[in-house]
Each structure stands twice: as C-alpha cells, then as structure tokens.
Enzyme design. Sequence first.
Site, mmCIF file in Angstrom:
data_model
loop_
_atom_site.group_PDB
_atom_site.id
_atom_site.type_symbol
_atom_site.label_atom_id
_atom_site.label_comp_id
_atom_site.label_asym_id
_atom_site.label_seq_id
_atom_site.Cartn_x
_atom_site.Cartn_y
_atom_site.Cartn_z
ATOM 1 N NE ARG A 53 -0.787 -0.253 -4.555
ATOM 2 C CZ ARG A 53 -1.553 -0.692 -5.561
ATOM 3 N NH1 ARG A 53 -2.757 -1.170 -5.306
ATOM 4 N NH2 ARG A 53 -1.125 -0.680 -6.797
ATOM 5 C CB SER A 78 5.774 2.143 -5.621
ATOM 6 O OG SER A 78 5.895 1.724 -6.959
ATOM 7 C CD GLU A 91 2.362 1.356 -2.624
ATOM 8 O OE1 GLU A 91 2.536 0.148 -2.874
ATOM 9 O OE2 GLU A 91 2.244 2.215 -3.507
#
Length: 337
Positions: free
Chosen positions: A162, A237, A333
């Site tokens: 990520r 998420s 995130e």
Amino acid sequence: MQIQNNFSLKKYNTFGIEAKAKQFVAVHSVEELKQILATHKTDAKFILGGGSNMLLTQDIDALVIHVDLKGKKIIKEDDDSVWVESQAGEVWHEFVLWSIDQNLGGLENMSLIPGNVGTTPVQNIGAYGTEIKDTFVSCTAVDIATQELRTFTKDECKFGYRESIFKQEAKDNYVITSVVFKLTKRNHKINTAYGDITKELEKNNIVTPTLKEVSNAVIAIRQSKLPDPKELGNSGSFFKNPIIAKELYEKAHAHFPEMPHYVVSETEVKVPAGWLIEQAGFKGKRFGDAGIHKNQALVLVNYGNATGQEILAVSRDIQATVLNKFGIAIEAEVNVI
C-alpha cells in the site's frame, strides 16, 4: 472548463461526507490539466480522483481539480501479452471488467475495488493475492510545478505494501494521467490460492475457473463483506494489515494463541487488522452516524450524516484499543484530509 466556488464534495467522496471546496474544476484532457495548473500556479491545489480512498475531515480551502480523463487502448502486443493504456479517470472496476471481456488476465482478483485507474499506483492497491505492481508497466504524470509530462517505470514507483513514491517523496508533486498494464492473452496465471476464493469456487462446483469466474467469485465475496458506497458511505478497508516483527507476533501470540498470521519474511509476519479490531470488540458497533460495518471490521461506515471528524475519532479509538490490547499498532490505509 468552468471553475465553481463553494462546491459540495459530498458526491465526490465515497464516505458521503459533506465538505465544501473553495473552488472546483473538472479536467477532461491532459491539455486542460496543464492549462489549469499553469494559470493557478500560486494557488493551493487539491487533486481529486474517484474519492474512494480519503476521509474528508474539513472543507478544502483550495482549488480542487477533479481528474476526469477517459479512454483506454491497446498500445502493444505479442503472442502472449498486451500492453493496455488506461486514462486516469476510468472507473477501476469497469476497467477490470473490460479487460476480462477481452480475455485479458491479471486484474481479475482486484474486481470491485472502488476508485479510478489513476489512483491505483499511488496506493499500490491489491486484493486476494494480487497487487497493481504485478501487472503495472508505467504511468504518465504531469509535474504540478512545471506542467511537464513524466513517465514513471515500475522500479521508479518504489512499490511496497500500500505504498509508492507518490505517497512518499513525490507526494503532491504529480498528477497521474494514464497507466499502462501488461496483461496476459493466454496461459493466464489464475490465482485462487486465497482461501475465500477457493471456498466460493467450490461452492459453485468450479474446478478450472476462467478469468470471469474468478472475478465473479471475488465480487461475491466483496459484496458479502463490504457495503456498497452508494448505499452506505465507506472507503473500503480503512486500515492496513500490520506487518510486524516476528518477535512481537510471538509475544502477542502467547497471550492470544488463536491470532492468525501470514509469513512475510524470516523476520516479519502480517496480522489481519480485521481480526484485531473484531477481537477488540468493535465489529458492528455504532457511534451516532459513524460506525464499524457488521460484516467486516476493517470497514468504517457513515450511516448518513456523520462528519469526517466523527469517523476519525472512531478510527483513533480503534487504534488505541488494539494497541493497548495486543501491543500492535495499526495504520490507516485511507488518506485523512
């Protein structure tokens, strides 16, 4: 191009947060983007893609530039592969479905991820055993300061979990305008190793899945766990799965022997953040109009009129509780604005 003032961004972020942009403009070509950057050199600017990976906690006191470049084409091919260039404003899931319809493999495990193509390299998005870096060739971007075009190779993007150069040293310096992917024409590398995909395929008595069948399995899994942003505001998420030192995992595992993990290297393991959050008692909880989804503890949701600050407060409560209970820090995130 028309610049609008005091513009509502509620429809431009998947959390459905009401926030205002001081100014707003949508650009539909690289030339329009260059023009707006050149004529507003000294103005504060905020680049907006699909609005799927951000939490707005305040109004944007800047010129919001919505990147709405459309189009996709095959630019090169050989017997086994094709190189496909997609413009940044293409909806990611629609691009994935298009590639499958062309019998092009490599993106099917990332079906139904929200957002646009242009922001996928920023986050190095991934799901069910695949990441953007697996098929990524290059991306073209406009330098915000000089309006010059630059191509970034896969190595230059410095992809991590990520992570990419666009979240680190190149952050806020470039606007990605197009991305090139290398996809397979034949001998597709079907990846069904992820447990949930295997179960979904077995449920449908599929032994040798096609690209479409893998995509359908992923879509079914995601729809069973994740709410549709059009019906319930969310950003997918919210937290990364923490990658921690093996020693820290073993210490936590001694107290919580049921804690799942995935080996990353000889010295590191990944722990599912959703499991940590659920064990901390947050799954399905609601705090006013901010809450945690009942089917997936990784997903924070807006039940209607939550503010970004309220959702942020819930996320920080989760982080503090997980750290206190397990000794493991979890990071957002989602980009908090």
